[in-house]
Design a protein around this motif. Structure first.
Motif, PDB file in Angstrom:
ATOM      1  N   LEU A   6       0.901  -1.294  -0.050  1.00 54.98           N
ATOM      2  CA  LEU A   6      -0.030   0.024   0.030  1.00 54.98           C
ATOM      3  C   LEU A   6       0.763   1.466  -0.069  1.00 54.98           C
ATOM      4  O   LEU A   6       1.761   1.172   0.673  1.00 54.98           O
ATOM      5  N   GLY A   7       0.536   2.336  -0.872  1.00 50.49           N
ATOM      6  CA  GLY A   7       1.153   3.320  -0.940  1.00 50.49           C
ATOM      7  C   GLY A   7       0.659   4.433   0.078  1.00 50.49           C
ATOM      8  O   GLY A   7      -0.219   4.274   0.858  1.00 50.49           O
ATOM      9  N   LYS A  34       1.038   2.236  11.232  1.00 47.16           N
ATOM     10  CA  LYS A  34       2.420   2.787  11.566  1.00 47.16           C
ATOM     11  C   LYS A  34       3.764   2.431  10.935  1.00 47.16           C
ATOM     12  O   LYS A  34       4.406   3.048  10.647  1.00 47.16           O
ATOM     13  N   ALA A  35       3.698   1.031  10.280  1.00 49.81           N
ATOM     14  CA  ALA A  35       4.684   0.556   9.339  1.00 49.81           C
ATOM     15  C   ALA A  35       4.493   1.395   8.092  1.00 49.81           C
ATOM     16  O   ALA A  35       5.718   1.814   7.647  1.00 49.81           O
ATOM     17  N   LEU A  36       3.254   1.748   7.761  1.00 50.50           N
ATOM     18  CA  LEU A  36       3.125   2.454   6.307  1.00 50.50           C
ATOM     19  C   LEU A  36       3.724   4.138   6.570  1.00 50.50           C
ATOM     20  O   LEU A  36       4.296   4.665   5.799  1.00 50.50           O
ATOM     21  N   ALA A  37       3.177   4.607   7.769  1.00 51.50           N
ATOM     22  CA  ALA A  37       3.878   5.869   8.169  1.00 51.50           C
ATOM     23  C   ALA A  37       5.313   5.977   8.253  1.00 51.50           C
ATOM     24  O   ALA A  37       5.984   6.933   7.529  1.00 51.50           O
ATOM     25  N   ALA A  38       6.019   4.972   8.679  1.00 53.59           N
ATOM     26  CA  ALA A  38       7.371   5.002   8.883  1.00 53.59           C
ATOM     27  C   ALA A  38       8.085   4.802   7.706  1.00 53.59           C
ATOM     28  O   ALA A  38       8.920   5.479   7.127  1.00 53.59           O
ATOM     29  N   GLY A  42       4.878   9.635   6.012  1.00 55.28           N
ATOM     30  CA  GLY A  42       3.851  10.351   6.350  1.00 55.28           C
ATOM     31  C   GLY A  42       3.206  10.096   7.801  1.00 55.28           C
ATOM     32  O   GLY A  42       3.983   9.776   8.665  1.00 55.28           O
ATOM     33  N   LYS A  43       2.056  10.964   8.133  1.00 55.72           N
ATOM     34  CA  LYS A  43       1.400  10.424   9.711  1.00 55.72           C
ATOM     35  C   LYS A  43       0.989   9.090   9.608  1.00 55.72           C
ATOM     36  O   LYS A  43       0.433   8.484   8.769  1.00 55.72           O
ATOM     37  N   VAL A  44       0.525   8.613  10.630  1.00 52.62           N
ATOM     38  CA  VAL A  44      -0.019   7.399  11.041  1.00 52.62           C
ATOM     39  C   VAL A  44      -1.607   7.438  10.617  1.00 52.62           C
ATOM     40  O   VAL A  44      -2.204   8.307  11.007  1.00 52.62           O
ATOM     41  N   LYS A  49      -9.031   4.444   7.786  1.00 50.84           N
ATOM     42  CA  LYS A  49      -8.364   4.943   6.500  1.00 50.84           C
ATOM     43  C   LYS A  49      -7.779   3.903   5.476  1.00 50.84           C
ATOM     44  O   LYS A  49      -7.417   4.172   4.330  1.00 50.84           O
ATOM     45  N   LEU A  50      -7.338   2.791   6.195  1.00 51.43           N
ATOM     46  CA  LEU A  50      -6.464   1.833   5.375  1.00 51.43           C
ATOM     47  C   LEU A  50      -7.536   0.913   4.687  1.00 51.43           C
ATOM     48  O   LEU A  50      -6.937   0.228   3.629  1.00 51.43           O
TER      49      LEU A  50
END
Length: 74
Positions: A6-7, A34-38, A42-44, A49-50
């Motif tokens: 996921l982007g 959290k992993a996507l934000a890292a 971006g922000k968590v 929203k996912l």
């Protein structure tokens, strides 16, 4: 860490859907956010929203679904 499927989450006008999630799935979505934000800087993202982008990605990569959609003319 491996690249996530996921982007960045695009801001879009939502359609309200009520859904009950198992607690374990909710925890997994929180961790994914959290992993996507890292990864993206971006922000968590909140779990809610996912869900939409994940379902979209799932359907886009489901060959049977896309093949059936093409033969039915969307």
């Amino acid at each position: 860490m491996s690249k996530l499927k996921l982007g960045p989450i695009e801001d879009d006008t939502p359609v309200k859907v009520t859904l009950d999630l198992p607690a374990a799935l909710h925890r997994d979505l929180v961790d994914y956010g959290k992993a996507l934000a890292a990864e993206t800087g971006g922000k968590v993202a909140e779990p809610v929203k996912l869900i939409g982008p994940m379902l979209t990605r799932f359907m886009e990569t489901d060959r049977g679904f896309t093949r059936g959609r093409k033969t039915r003319g969307r």
